[in-house]
Design an enzyme around this catalytic site. Structure first.
Site, PDB file in Angstrom:
ATOM      1  N   GLY A 277       0.840  -1.196   0.000  1.00 27.03           N
ATOM      2  CA  GLY A 277       0.000   0.000   0.000  1.00 27.03           C
ATOM      3  C   GLY A 277       0.872   1.242   0.000  1.00 27.03           C
ATOM      4  NE  ARG A 314       0.552   7.857   7.893  1.00 30.11           N
ATOM      5  CZ  ARG A 314       1.805   8.179   8.169  1.00 30.11           C
ATOM      6  NH1 ARG A 314       2.250   9.404   7.930  1.00 30.11           N
ATOM      7  NH2 ARG A 314       2.621   7.295   8.658  1.00 30.11           N
ATOM      8  CB  CYS A 343     -11.655  23.124  18.716  1.00 27.13           C
ATOM      9  SG  CYS A 343     -11.848  24.767  18.012  1.00 27.13           S
TER      10      CYS A 343
HETATM   11  C1  LIG Z   1      -3.047  -2.324   5.395  1.00 27.90           C
HETATM   12  C2  LIG Z   1      -2.771  -3.651   4.802  1.00 27.90           C
HETATM   13  C3  LIG Z   1      -1.805  -3.774   3.796  1.00 27.90           C
HETATM   14  C4  LIG Z   1      -0.964  -2.633   3.295  1.00 27.90           C
HETATM   15  O1  LIG Z   1      -0.026  -2.213   4.219  1.00 27.90           O
HETATM   16  P1  LIG Z   1       1.106  -1.151   3.795  1.00 27.90           P
HETATM   17  O2  LIG Z   1       1.867  -0.961   5.031  1.00 27.90           O
HETATM   18  O3  LIG Z   1       0.404   0.082   3.358  1.00 27.90           O
HETATM   19  O4  LIG Z   1       1.912  -1.763   2.709  1.00 27.90           O
HETATM   20  C5  LIG Z   1      -1.624  -5.031   3.238  1.00 27.90           C
HETATM   21  N1  LIG Z   1      -2.346  -6.102   3.646  1.00 27.90           N
HETATM   22  C6  LIG Z   1      -3.276  -6.007   4.619  1.00 27.90           C
HETATM   23  C7  LIG Z   1      -4.024  -7.217   5.020  1.00 27.90           C
HETATM   24  C8  LIG Z   1      -3.523  -4.783   5.230  1.00 27.90           C
HETATM   25  O5  LIG Z   1      -4.434  -4.694   6.201  1.00 27.90           O
END
Ligand SMILES: *Cc1c(COP(=O)(O)O)cnc(C)c1O
Length: 420
Positions: A277, A314, A343
């Site tokens: 991701g 984040r 706030c």
């Molecule tokens: C969030 C998630 C990812 C992606 O994680 P990254 O750190 O963004 O690469 C992959 N697999 C599962 C099952 C997730 O929950």
């Protein structure tokens, strides 16, 4: 590497000055670079191809924007989804159903049925109970669901507690010690084709050792499952690779990761699946914001920007660092607390940050905001939902509208019995 650079003293995304986007779309706004998305998709896929037969599914929750998904689909990526909503997005963006993996610890019966009806490629089952439910739903439809069992390998990813998922106390997967028994029972059910195992130990991993250790345990598990006469054709290694957020930070690269995977999984004879991701989208986006005003403080001035924790959660959620740069390049520096207008004291992007000097009305960016940015946005404090822009060379398009507070309010109503 990304495509956000200063040209003639103005920060550009590819060939578009961010000042243009601010003028036409307003701020705050997320800006994504198509060239960066494509590059990251290519670099990652090439890196893991070192390990043999691979299948890469983008973790949609990191950035579910339809245009972003479309770019990644065109680069040959599938999708890892964690809800029925994400499943529909992946399909709407043109992802092939067979390239969609359905993860998540709490898929409902409705979502399992939806995945079957949509003929997705794989279910990542997180408990025996879920597997039994999926088997029953599939059998009732006369279908067989391709599935893998998510295992919790009990390793410490060494990352922030809120983004760690592979320790015994985390809610994800089945304990590795129970995996063989559960796999064996599930494999016997009509309606399920158990074809392998999955793991995902956390996000933003700073080094490869925890991953290598976890993969090693999975390798042993695969051998044991096979020695029991069952087959394993797929192993899903999850996501978790980090990106540099701070200048000078050097997390493992996709190449390092691919080489480690190739070494650890040698001889497994499976299709390796990946769910990256952050590493795909993180550096492909910035959050563009305007300075509302600069307020004197006791130690440092407060730079109050028009982006807030509802737009980029984040820092408030994980104490995350996002580099802050003025859009107009300057050699003048300042030390400031950078905050949003919401706030809550948590609406603080940085304390005592050394950054290029800004004044009221100036534009600035939070860098590396393409992952877990807009996707986590809310309308807290009755703020608008933040829009998104995709840049492609010298052109750009608004790929998600700013949804006004009035529109959100329009979905609410006061019952008649409160009107008198
Ligand atoms: C969030 C998630 C990812 C992606 O994680 P990254 O750190 O963004 O690469 C992959 N697999 C599962 C099952 C997730 O929950």
């Amino acid at each position: 590497m990304n495509h956000f650079d200063y040209r003639n003293g103005i920060l550009h995304c590819e060939d578009v000055p961010l000042t243009d986007i601010a003028r036409h779309v307003g701020t705050p706004v997320y800006v994504y670079s198509r060239a960066t998305l494509e590059r990251h998709a290519q670099v990652f896929q090439k890196a893991v191809a070192q390990a043999g037969k691979v299948d890469v599914a983008f973790a949609v929750k990191a950035n579910p924007n339809l245009a972003v998904l479309r770019v990644l689909a065109r680069e040959g990526m599938g999708a890892d989804v964690v809800s029925g909503g994400e499943l529909e997005r992946a399909l709407a963006a043109g992802m092939a159903p067979e390239r969609i993996v359905f993860s998540g610890v709490g898929k409902t019966g409705v979502e399992l049925a939806q995945g079957l009806d949509r003929d997705i490629g794989q279910f990542n089952i997180e408990s025996e109970e879920e597997g039994m439910e999926l088997a029953a739903i599939a059998a009732a439809k006369g279908l067989v669901a391709d599935a893998v069992l998510r295992v919790n390998p009990d390793v410490d990813a060494g990352t922030h507690a809120k983004i760690s998922t592979g320790k015994a106390e985390n809610k994800f997967g089945v304990p590795i010690g129970h995996a063989i028994a559960i796999y064996t029972r599930l494999a016997a059910l009509p309606g399920l084709n158990m074809r392998g195992v999955a793991l995902h130990i956390g996000s933003m991993l700073e080094n490869l050792e925890p991953l290598a250790a976890a993969f090693g345990r999975i390798g042993t598990l695969v051998e044991t499952i096979r020695s029991g006469g069952l087959s394993v054709s797929h192993v899903d290694l999850g996501g978790g690779l980090g990106v540099p957020y701070r200048p000078g930070e050097n997390p493992p690269t996709p190449e390092d990761y691919g080489a480690m995977v190739a070494r650890v999984t040698k001889g497994w004879d499976v299709t390796l699946m990946f769910e990256p991701g952050r590493v795909i989208v993180g550096n492909a986006g910035v959050l563009l914001t305007s300075v509302i005003r600069v307020k004197p403080g006791i130690q440092h001035p407060f730079v109050i920007v028009d982006a807030a924790m509802n737009d980029l959660a984040r820092p408030a959620l994980y104490d995350a660092y996002h580099h802050f740069d003025p859009v107009a390049q300057t050699r003048e520096m300042m030390t400031a607390n950078i905050v949003g207008p919401v706030c809550e004291s948590a609406d603080t992007f940085a304390m005592a940050r050394e950054c290029g000097a800004v004044r009221a009305g100036d534009l600035a960016v939070f860098r590396t905001a393409g992952a877990y940015g807009a996707t986590m946005a809310s309308t807290y404090n009755s703020r608008a939902l933040v829009p998104e822009v995709l840049v492609d060379g010298g052109r750009y398009a608004v790929v998600a509208d700013r949804i006004a507070a009035a529109t959100i309010m329009g979905a609410e109503r006061v019952p008649e019995w409160l009107m008198s």
